[in-house]
Design a protein around this motif. Sequence first.
Motif, PDB file in Angstrom:
ATOM      1  N   ILE A  58     -25.992  88.086  18.080  1.00  0.00           N
ATOM      2  CA  ILE A  58     -26.338  88.083  19.502  1.00  0.00           C
ATOM      3  C   ILE A  58     -27.590  88.910  19.789  1.00  0.00           C
ATOM      4  O   ILE A  58     -28.353  88.600  20.705  1.00  0.00           O
ATOM      5  CB  ILE A  58     -25.154  88.579  20.356  1.00  0.00           C
ATOM      6  N   LYS A  59     -27.849  89.947  19.014  1.00  0.00           N
ATOM      7  CA  LYS A  59     -29.032  90.773  19.239  1.00  0.00           C
ATOM      8  C   LYS A  59     -30.327  90.019  18.931  1.00  0.00           C
ATOM      9  O   LYS A  59     -31.409  90.420  19.363  1.00  0.00           O
ATOM     10  CB  LYS A  59     -28.960  92.053  18.392  1.00  0.00           C
ATOM     11  N   GLN A  60     -30.222  88.924  18.167  1.00  0.00           N
ATOM     12  CA  GLN A  60     -31.404  88.119  17.879  1.00  0.00           C
ATOM     13  C   GLN A  60     -31.653  87.049  18.942  1.00  0.00           C
ATOM     14  O   GLN A  60     -32.627  86.312  18.878  1.00  0.00           O
ATOM     15  CB  GLN A  60     -31.274  87.442  16.510  1.00  0.00           C
ATOM     16  N   VAL A  61     -30.753  86.966  19.916  1.00  0.00           N
ATOM     17  CA  VAL A  61     -30.899  85.984  20.983  1.00  0.00           C
ATOM     18  C   VAL A  61     -31.844  86.552  22.041  1.00  0.00           C
ATOM     19  O   VAL A  61     -31.536  87.532  22.714  1.00  0.00           O
ATOM     20  CB  VAL A  61     -29.534  85.651  21.620  1.00  0.00           C
ATOM     21  N   ILE A  62     -33.014  85.931  22.173  1.00  0.00           N
ATOM     22  CA  ILE A  62     -34.031  86.391  23.122  1.00  0.00           C
ATOM     23  C   ILE A  62     -33.917  85.579  24.405  1.00  0.00           C
ATOM     24  O   ILE A  62     -33.958  84.353  24.385  1.00  0.00           O
ATOM     25  CB  ILE A  62     -35.438  86.248  22.520  1.00  0.00           C
ATOM     26  N   ILE A  63     -33.754  86.273  25.495  1.00  0.00           N
ATOM     27  CA  ILE A  63     -33.476  85.622  26.768  1.00  0.00           C
ATOM     28  C   ILE A  63     -34.590  85.879  27.780  1.00  0.00           C
ATOM     29  O   ILE A  63     -34.960  87.025  28.041  1.00  0.00           O
ATOM     30  CB  ILE A  63     -32.132  86.113  27.351  1.00  0.00           C
ATOM     31  N   HIS A  64     -35.118  84.792  28.334  1.00  0.00           N
ATOM     32  CA  HIS A  64     -36.028  84.868  29.476  1.00  0.00           C
ATOM     33  C   HIS A  64     -35.319  84.343  30.730  1.00  0.00           C
ATOM     34  O   HIS A  64     -35.392  84.957  31.787  1.00  0.00           O
ATOM     35  CB  HIS A  64     -37.281  84.007  29.238  1.00  0.00           C
ATOM     36  N   LYS A  65     -34.660  83.201  30.564  1.00  0.00           N
ATOM     37  CA  LYS A  65     -34.074  82.516  31.714  1.00  0.00           C
ATOM     38  C   LYS A  65     -32.651  82.072  31.402  1.00  0.00           C
ATOM     39  O   LYS A  65     -32.381  81.547  30.314  1.00  0.00           O
ATOM     40  CB  LYS A  65     -34.938  81.297  32.087  1.00  0.00           C
ATOM     41  N   ILE A  66     -31.751  82.265  32.358  1.00  0.00           N
ATOM     42  CA  ILE A  66     -30.358  81.840  32.195  1.00  0.00           C
ATOM     43  C   ILE A  66     -29.938  80.965  33.376  1.00  0.00           C
ATOM     44  O   ILE A  66     -30.575  80.971  34.428  1.00  0.00           O
ATOM     45  CB  ILE A  66     -29.392  83.035  32.086  1.00  0.00           C
ATOM     46  N   ALA A  67     -28.859  80.239  33.164  1.00  0.00           N
ATOM     47  CA  ALA A  67     -28.250  79.450  34.234  1.00  0.00           C
ATOM     48  C   ALA A  67     -26.774  79.820  34.315  1.00  0.00           C
ATOM     49  O   ALA A  67     -26.156  80.177  33.304  1.00  0.00           O
ATOM     50  CB  ALA A  67     -28.401  77.958  33.970  1.00  0.00           C
ATOM     51  N   VAL A  68     -26.233  79.755  35.513  1.00  0.00           N
ATOM     52  CA  VAL A  68     -24.803  79.990  35.732  1.00  0.00           C
ATOM     53  C   VAL A  68     -24.175  78.655  36.104  1.00  0.00           C
ATOM     54  O   VAL A  68     -24.444  78.110  37.170  1.00  0.00           O
ATOM     55  CB  VAL A  68     -24.562  81.017  36.854  1.00  0.00           C
ATOM     56  N   GLY A 102     -31.214  91.705  37.136  1.00  0.00           N
ATOM     57  CA  GLY A 102     -32.655  91.737  36.915  1.00  0.00           C
ATOM     58  C   GLY A 102     -33.038  91.596  35.450  1.00  0.00           C
ATOM     59  O   GLY A 102     -32.201  91.611  34.549  1.00  0.00           O
ATOM     60  N   GLY A 103     -34.330  91.468  35.206  1.00  0.00           N
ATOM     61  CA  GLY A 103     -34.826  91.328  33.834  1.00  0.00           C
ATOM     62  C   GLY A 103     -34.944  89.876  33.429  1.00  0.00           C
ATOM     63  O   GLY A 103     -36.020  89.403  33.092  1.00  0.00           O
ATOM     64  N   TRP A 104     -33.836  89.170  33.469  1.00  0.00           N
ATOM     65  CA  TRP A 104     -33.884  87.738  33.177  1.00  0.00           C
ATOM     66  C   TRP A 104     -34.114  86.953  34.469  1.00  0.00           C
ATOM     67  O   TRP A 104     -33.879  87.438  35.567  1.00  0.00           O
ATOM     68  CB  TRP A 104     -32.596  87.271  32.489  1.00  0.00           C
ATOM     69  N   GLN A 105     -34.579  85.731  34.318  1.00  0.00           N
ATOM     70  CA  GLN A 105     -34.729  84.835  35.458  1.00  0.00           C
ATOM     71  C   GLN A 105     -33.462  83.988  35.562  1.00  0.00           C
ATOM     72  O   GLN A 105     -32.975  83.472  34.561  1.00  0.00           O
ATOM     73  CB  GLN A 105     -35.957  83.930  35.267  1.00  0.00           C
ATOM     74  N   VAL A 106     -32.935  83.855  36.769  1.00  0.00           N
ATOM     75  CA  VAL A 106     -31.718  83.081  36.983  1.00  0.00           C
ATOM     76  C   VAL A 106     -32.084  81.782  37.704  1.00  0.00           C
ATOM     77  O   VAL A 106     -32.731  81.814  38.755  1.00  0.00           O
ATOM     78  CB  VAL A 106     -30.685  83.866  37.819  1.00  0.00           C
ATOM     79  N   VAL A 107     -31.686  80.668  37.123  1.00  0.00           N
ATOM     80  CA  VAL A 107     -31.974  79.367  37.719  1.00  0.00           C
ATOM     81  C   VAL A 107     -31.277  79.272  39.079  1.00  0.00           C
ATOM     82  O   VAL A 107     -30.073  79.561  39.173  1.00  0.00           O
ATOM     83  CB  VAL A 107     -31.503  78.220  36.802  1.00  0.00           C
ATOM     84  N   ALA A 139     -34.110  73.940  30.996  1.00  0.00           N
ATOM     85  CA  ALA A 139     -35.000  74.724  30.122  1.00  0.00           C
ATOM     86  C   ALA A 139     -34.601  76.204  30.133  1.00  0.00           C
ATOM     87  O   ALA A 139     -35.458  77.090  30.149  1.00  0.00           O
ATOM     88  CB  ALA A 139     -36.464  74.550  30.543  1.00  0.00           C
ATOM     89  N   ALA A 140     -33.312  76.450  30.133  1.00  0.00           N
ATOM     90  CA  ALA A 140     -32.797  77.824  30.113  1.00  0.00           C
ATOM     91  C   ALA A 140     -32.569  78.262  28.668  1.00  0.00           C
ATOM     92  O   ALA A 140     -32.328  77.432  27.789  1.00  0.00           O
ATOM     93  CB  ALA A 140     -31.496  77.914  30.900  1.00  0.00           C
ATOM     94  N   ASP A 141     -32.644  79.554  28.442  1.00  0.00           N
ATOM     95  CA  ASP A 141     -32.378  80.088  27.104  1.00  0.00           C
ATOM     96  C   ASP A 141     -30.884  80.227  26.840  1.00  0.00           C
ATOM     97  O   ASP A 141     -30.454  80.250  25.683  1.00  0.00           O
ATOM     98  CB  ASP A 141     -33.040  81.459  26.941  1.00  0.00           C
ATOM     99  N   GLN A 236     -36.209  89.633  27.546  1.00  0.00           N
ATOM    100  CA  GLN A 236     -37.658  89.674  27.695  1.00  0.00           C
ATOM    101  C   GLN A 236     -38.012  89.028  29.017  1.00  0.00           C
ATOM    102  O   GLN A 236     -38.032  87.800  29.125  1.00  0.00           O
ATOM    103  CB  GLN A 236     -38.340  88.965  26.517  1.00  0.00           C
ATOM    104  N   PRO A 237     -38.292  89.847  30.037  1.00  0.00           N
ATOM    105  CA  PRO A 237     -38.565  89.301  31.357  1.00  0.00           C
ATOM    106  C   PRO A 237     -39.693  88.277  31.353  1.00  0.00           C
ATOM    107  O   PRO A 237     -40.661  88.394  30.594  1.00  0.00           O
ATOM    108  CB  PRO A 237     -38.955  90.545  32.170  1.00  0.00           C
ATOM    109  N   VAL A 238     -39.538  87.272  32.186  1.00  0.00           N
ATOM    110  CA  VAL A 238     -40.571  86.233  32.319  1.00  0.00           C
ATOM    111  C   VAL A 238     -41.745  86.834  33.072  1.00  0.00           C
ATOM    112  O   VAL A 238     -41.599  87.423  34.151  1.00  0.00           O
ATOM    113  CB  VAL A 238     -40.021  85.008  33.077  1.00  0.00           C
TER     114      VAL A 238
END
Length: 242
Positions: A58-68, A102-107, A139-141, A236-238
Amino acid sequence: MKWRWFTIAMLAIGLMFGVAACNKNIDTKFEDQINDTVRGMPFIGNDTGLNVQAVRSIKQVIIHKIAVMPLIDAPDQIDKELPPGSSESVTAQLYAQATVVGGWQVVPQDDVGDAMQQLPPTTPANMDANALALGKKLAADGVIYGSVNKYRERVGFEYSAQTPAAVAFTLNFVDEHSGQIVWTAKYAREQKALTENVFDLPHFIQNKGRWVRAHDIAQEGVNAALANLYSKLTIQPVVQGQ
């Protein structure tokens, strides 16, 4: 030593009940005194109700954008069914807290709703596949999704409940790049009277001796779960314009 702390806890409980019975508006000074007492005690319980499992990668998973993705109803074998709007309520709390973190972008949820219209209705059987498909469309991570298993509302009043509120839900996070579910959280909590669980004193103080509603318990679980997920991912913030 154990009995000394037990006695202190019982004195704090007795004082709290006495004030609540006389006046529901608990005096701020008295509440601060009680909180100071609790902070000075060793942590004698951990009744958070949250259990988390995460894969090593999980630590190798780089996140910019997520969806709920909207949570679905999946009632347990005890309650059999959920009140109308239960999953929608927890989904709304989940989305709101995800944007606050914060930090990540949420769709935006409107975009999620439009994309969900292009997918088959979500069921426990196709939930994982739908989450993966949703993330690709947006196009979410990664995608947070799951089910609400219990949402029992309090019966009674703040200081005299006949039946306590109870909430249980399961959340997953799928990494869109690997297609792997890298994190799962299970939350289950029912408010207990201190006569049943004296080790729940911190929650009792936090709630000012009140019997809370299901919404409050769900919010507590959502906040704890998202804080745990956020701490485990590489965020990694967008950067605007990129």
